[in-house]
Design an enzyme around this catalytic site. Structure first.
Site, PDB file in Angstrom:
ATOM      1  N   SER A  14       0.816  -1.353  -0.013  1.00 23.43           N
ATOM      2  CA  SER A  14       0.083  -0.001   0.144  1.00 23.43           C
ATOM      3  C   SER A  14       0.962   1.229   0.176  1.00 23.43           C
ATOM      4  CB  SER A  14      -1.033  -0.064   1.164  1.00 23.43           C
ATOM      5  OG  SER A  14      -1.441   1.232   1.202  1.00 23.43           O
ATOM      6  N   LYS A  65     -13.926  -3.513   2.467  1.00 18.53           N
ATOM      7  CA  LYS A  65     -14.767  -2.444   2.542  1.00 18.53           C
ATOM      8  C   LYS A  65     -16.171  -2.472   2.805  1.00 18.53           C
ATOM      9  CE  LYS A  65     -11.700   0.089  -0.804  1.00 18.53           C
ATOM     10  NZ  LYS A  65     -11.638   0.779  -2.082  1.00 18.53           N
ATOM     11  N   ASP A 101     -13.862   7.070  -2.490  1.00 15.73           N
ATOM     12  CA  ASP A 101     -13.487   6.574  -3.823  1.00 15.73           C
ATOM     13  C   ASP A 101     -14.035   7.304  -5.178  1.00 15.73           C
ATOM     14  OD1 ASP A 101     -11.636   4.775  -2.940  1.00 15.73           O
ATOM     15  OD2 ASP A 101     -13.011   3.129  -2.716  1.00 15.73           O
TER      16      ASP A 101
END
Ligand code: ATR
Length: 276
Positions: A14, A65, A101
């Site tokens: 990440s 998520k 997002d």
């Protein structure tokens, strides 16, 4: 020092710690940002422990998520609608869930002068990634959105959330003319080793010829399998999702710290590998 982290599986690669530390340095905010690996069935335990030990906010990445959306005390309406949370903030003893997002994608497209309004969009995939960006794209008022997915029923279920502007298709027999094609399948992630050059392609190259093509996934050099495929197919413009990653992080940082960091210089240094 206030503590933040990104939780995922895998999470090793990440870029979020690098991005948030750069934002903190730029804005003068004092914070620490870690990577938090959780077993596939261990999101709730990891999140509980993080906040019990003074954590202030979490970013959530694959595959958590959806679970994060159910775990938070309260999901903001936009996150609840798409059933996915990528940002959690602790406020007044409650965990609040957001999804940045969609806004991240729209801001990156704006920054790259790609218009959504009035245009014809093809979204490939109907999983969490596409669900997370769909509302923000629809709000930008495109002429039409077609969601094409291997499993038609999932595309149909997403399309049903919206009016006539959004329709569904399977991947086979997919036809039409599209201005902007967005890849939201997990193929770019899972099949990278199996298909390093993106030879296979999800859709007919005819559809990408002359279109603008955007991959929600990213690589530092911008050369994801989908991007390589689209270029070969004769796309007019191609981008990976590194800019979206930076923009969704900036939106999360603004939620946590009340400061909007700048993004484009950081994106350039991430591309050249010179960010902190
Ligand atoms: P995410 O949350 O990342 O979107 P997901 O919910 O597992 O992950 O969804 C992955 C998406 O990639 C789905 O649209 C999936 O298609 P199905 O709904 O038919 O499973 C798509 N996908 C994954 N592998 C694929 C492949 N080899 N070919 C075509 N589509 C694929």
């Amino acid at each position: 020092m206030d503590l933040y982290a990104v939780v995922g599986n895998p999470v090793k690669h990440s870029l979020s710690p690098e991005i948030h530390q750069a934002f903190a340095a730029e804005t003068g905010e004092r914070l620490r940002y870690d990577k938090l690996f959780a077993p596939v069935d261990g999101f709730a335990a990891a999140a509980d422990e993080f906040f019990a030990h003074g954590g202030r906010g979490l970013n959530v990445t694959l595959p958590f998520k959806g679970e994060a959306c159910r775990w938070v005390t309260q999901a903001q309406p936009a996150a609840a609608r798409c059933g996915a949370v990528n940002t959690i903030a602790l406020e007044g003893g409650k965990t609040l869930g957001f999804n940045t997002d969609g806004i991240g994608l729209v801001r990156d497209l704006e920054a790259q002068a790609v218009r959504i309004t009035g245009r014809s969009l093809l979204l490939i995939g109907a999983g969490g990634a596409v669900s997370g960006i769909l509302d923000a794209l629809v709000e930008a008022d495109p002429a039409a959105v077609l969601i094409a997915n291997r499993t038609f029923a999932k595309a149909e279920a997403l399309a049903e959330r919206h009016g006539a502007m959004v329709s569904a298709s399977s991947l086979e027999g997919l036809d039409g003319r599209f201005d902007l094609i967005i890849n939201g399948t997990s193929v770019g992630v899972s099949d990278i080793s199996a298909d390093p050059d993106g030879e296979a392609g999800l859709i007919s190259p005819r559809l990408a010829a002359g279109a603008q093509c955007y991959d929600l996934f990213y690589s530092r050099d911008g050369q994801t399998p989908f991007c390589r495929w689209a270029k070969r197919a004769g796309a007019a413009w191609v981008s990976d999702g590194l800019g979206m990653l930076v923009e969704q992080a900036a939106a999360a940082f603004a939620i946590w710290r009340g400061r909007a960091p700048s993004t484009r210089d950081l994106l350039r240094s991430l591309r050249s590998g010179t960010a902190a």
